[in-house]
Design a protein around this motif. Sequence first.
Motif, PDB file in Angstrom:
ATOM      1  N   ARG A   9       0.842  -1.187   0.000  1.00 35.68           N
ATOM      2  CA  ARG A   9       0.000   0.000   0.000  1.00 35.68           C
ATOM      3  C   ARG A   9       0.882   1.243   0.000  1.00 35.68           C
ATOM      4  O   ARG A   9       1.996   1.216   0.494  1.00 35.68           O
ATOM      5  N   THR A  10       0.366   2.327  -0.549  1.00 35.94           N
ATOM      6  CA  THR A  10       1.099   3.574  -0.497  1.00 35.94           C
ATOM      7  C   THR A  10       1.087   4.086   0.932  1.00 35.94           C
ATOM      8  O   THR A  10       0.036   4.416   1.469  1.00 35.94           O
ATOM      9  N   PRO A  11       2.242   4.106   1.584  1.00 40.23           N
ATOM     10  CA  PRO A  11       2.295   4.525   2.980  1.00 40.23           C
ATOM     11  C   PRO A  11       2.429   6.033   3.107  1.00 40.23           C
ATOM     12  O   PRO A  11       2.691   6.729   2.139  1.00 40.23           O
ATOM     13  N   SER A  12       2.256   6.502   4.299  1.00 43.66           N
ATOM     14  CA  SER A  12       2.520   7.896   4.617  1.00 43.66           C
ATOM     15  C   SER A  12       3.584   7.919   5.699  1.00 43.66           C
ATOM     16  O   SER A  12       3.278   7.705   6.873  1.00 43.66           O
ATOM     17  N   PRO A  13       4.835   8.152   5.310  1.00 40.07           N
ATOM     18  CA  PRO A  13       5.907   8.110   6.301  1.00 40.07           C
ATOM     19  C   PRO A  13       5.839   9.228   7.336  1.00 40.07           C
ATOM     20  O   PRO A  13       6.623   9.244   8.272  1.00 40.07           O
ATOM     21  N   THR A  14       4.883  10.148   7.197  1.00 38.93           N
ATOM     22  CA  THR A  14       4.743  11.205   8.200  1.00 38.93           C
ATOM     23  C   THR A  14       3.743  10.837   9.284  1.00 38.93           C
ATOM     24  O   THR A  14       3.629  11.532  10.276  1.00 38.93           O
ATOM     25  N   LYS A  15       3.002   9.750   9.090  1.00 33.40           N
ATOM     26  CA  LYS A  15       2.027   9.290  10.086  1.00 33.40           C
ATOM     27  C   LYS A  15       2.615   8.152  10.903  1.00 33.40           C
ATOM     28  O   LYS A  15       3.470   7.414  10.426  1.00 33.40           O
ATOM     29  N   THR A  16       2.110   7.976  12.126  1.00 26.71           N
ATOM     30  CA  THR A  16       2.584   6.885  12.976  1.00 26.71           C
ATOM     31  C   THR A  16       2.049   5.553  12.474  1.00 26.71           C
ATOM     32  O   THR A  16       1.131   5.499  11.642  1.00 26.71           O
ATOM     33  N   ILE A  17       2.599   4.505  13.025  1.00 22.90           N
ATOM     34  CA  ILE A  17       2.153   3.151  12.692  1.00 22.90           C
ATOM     35  C   ILE A  17       0.637   3.022  12.880  1.00 22.90           C
ATOM     36  O   ILE A  17      -0.057   2.504  12.009  1.00 22.90           O
ATOM     37  N   LEU A  18       0.128   3.492  14.016  1.00 23.50           N
ATOM     38  CA  LEU A  18      -1.304   3.336  14.278  1.00 23.50           C
ATOM     39  C   LEU A  18      -2.151   4.184  13.340  1.00 23.50           C
ATOM     40  O   LEU A  18      -3.219   3.754  12.915  1.00 23.50           O
ATOM     41  N   ASP A  19      -1.685   5.380  12.990  1.00 25.05           N
ATOM     42  CA  ASP A  19      -2.421   6.214  12.029  1.00 25.05           C
ATOM     43  C   ASP A  19      -2.476   5.538  10.661  1.00 25.05           C
ATOM     44  O   ASP A  19      -3.516   5.509  10.010  1.00 25.05           O
ATOM     45  N   ASN A  20      -1.352   4.988  10.217  1.00 20.28           N
ATOM     46  CA  ASN A  20      -1.317   4.300   8.927  1.00 20.28           C
ATOM     47  C   ASN A  20      -2.143   3.022   8.947  1.00 20.28           C
ATOM     48  O   ASN A  20      -2.804   2.689   7.967  1.00 20.28           O
ATOM     49  N   ALA A  21      -2.115   2.314  10.069  1.00 23.59           N
ATOM     50  CA  ALA A  21      -2.931   1.102  10.188  1.00 23.59           C
ATOM     51  C   ALA A  21      -4.414   1.458  10.067  1.00 23.59           C
ATOM     52  O   ALA A  21      -5.174   0.787   9.365  1.00 23.59           O
ATOM     53  N   ALA A  22      -4.822   2.532  10.733  1.00 24.08           N
ATOM     54  CA  ALA A  22      -6.226   2.964  10.674  1.00 24.08           C
ATOM     55  C   ALA A  22      -6.599   3.406   9.269  1.00 24.08           C
ATOM     56  O   ALA A  22      -7.677   3.080   8.765  1.00 24.08           O
ATOM     57  N   ALA A  23      -5.714   4.137   8.609  1.00 21.95           N
ATOM     58  CA  ALA A  23      -5.999   4.644   7.264  1.00 21.95           C
ATOM     59  C   ALA A  23      -6.059   3.517   6.243  1.00 21.95           C
ATOM     60  O   ALA A  23      -6.772   3.615   5.244  1.00 21.95           O
ATOM     61  N   ASN A  24      -5.330   2.435   6.478  1.00 24.80           N
ATOM     62  CA  ASN A  24      -5.276   1.323   5.538  1.00 24.80           C
ATOM     63  C   ASN A  24      -6.631   0.643   5.395  1.00 24.80           C
ATOM     64  O   ASN A  24      -6.991   0.206   4.320  1.00 24.80           O
ATOM     65  N   GLY A  25      -7.378   0.528   6.495  1.00 27.52           N
ATOM     66  CA  GLY A  25      -8.691  -0.112   6.446  1.00 27.52           C
ATOM     67  C   GLY A  25      -8.681  -1.611   6.684  1.00 27.52           C
ATOM     68  O   GLY A  25      -9.730  -2.198   6.894  1.00 27.52           O
ATOM     69  N   SER A  26      -7.514  -2.239   6.662  1.00 28.36           N
ATOM     70  CA  SER A  26      -7.430  -3.691   6.860  1.00 28.36           C
ATOM     71  C   SER A  26      -7.116  -4.070   8.297  1.00 28.36           C
ATOM     72  O   SER A  26      -7.051  -5.253   8.619  1.00 28.36           O
ATOM     73  N   PHE A  27      -6.915  -3.065   9.163  1.00 27.41           N
ATOM     74  CA  PHE A  27      -6.428  -3.331  10.512  1.00 27.41           C
ATOM     75  C   PHE A  27      -7.342  -2.761  11.597  1.00 27.41           C
ATOM     76  O   PHE A  27      -6.862  -2.364  12.661  1.00 27.41           O
ATOM     77  N   LYS A  28      -8.646  -2.723  11.368  1.00 28.19           N
ATOM     78  CA  LYS A  28      -9.570  -2.159  12.361  1.00 28.19           C
ATOM     79  C   LYS A  28      -9.532  -2.942  13.671  1.00 28.19           C
ATOM     80  O   LYS A  28      -9.479  -2.358  14.755  1.00 28.19           O
ATOM     81  N   THR A  29      -9.559  -4.252  13.589  1.00 28.96           N
ATOM     82  CA  THR A  29      -9.551  -5.092  14.789  1.00 28.96           C
ATOM     83  C   THR A  29      -8.225  -4.962  15.522  1.00 28.96           C
ATOM     84  O   THR A  29      -8.198  -4.865  16.753  1.00 28.96           O
ATOM     85  N   PHE A  30      -7.126  -4.925  14.788  1.00 26.95           N
ATOM     86  CA  PHE A  30      -5.810  -4.748  15.398  1.00 26.95           C
ATOM     87  C   PHE A  30      -5.757  -3.431  16.172  1.00 26.95           C
ATOM     88  O   PHE A  30      -5.321  -3.396  17.315  1.00 26.95           O
TER      89      PHE A  30
END
Length: 148
Positions: A6-27
């Motif tokens: 996925r196109t990441p955003s290196p300016t966001k934290t791991i949790l922000d990117n996980a939330a934005a990805n949409g595949s990691f809601k439960t995580f």
Amino acid sequence: MDTVTRTPSPTKTILDNAAANGSFKTFGKAIERAGMGETLRGAGPFTIFAPTDAAFDKLPAGRLDNLLKPENKEELVALLNYHVVSGNTTVAAVGKWDTAKTMNGQSAPIKLNGDKVSIGDAKVTLADIASSNGVIHGIDTVNIPTKQ
């Protein structure tokens, strides 16, 4: 590599990117319930092998609900820390390892089969989601530590 990146955003934290990805809601929900959110928003760096929502769906019926109960927080923290490794490591570099020393103190076996990397019983399906404090690799199975 056969994984999806996925196109990441290196300016966001791991949790922000996980939330934005949409595949990691439960995580993300499990991280917050475990009280680990502040740590994973911190400086890091962390390499996270984050189970996707589909991975959590493969747990036995009721297992996730049980883990998310306040009285099981210690077990949840141990399980989630089994998916966290210190450092900022790409999936290509991880593939050269035999094991990964996880934040819960246990080592998880690493296997490279062709260009596919697995950790424990999980295959990496989303690779190298770069973040300001580390990297996320999505995995298709929730790895269960041998001891908690």
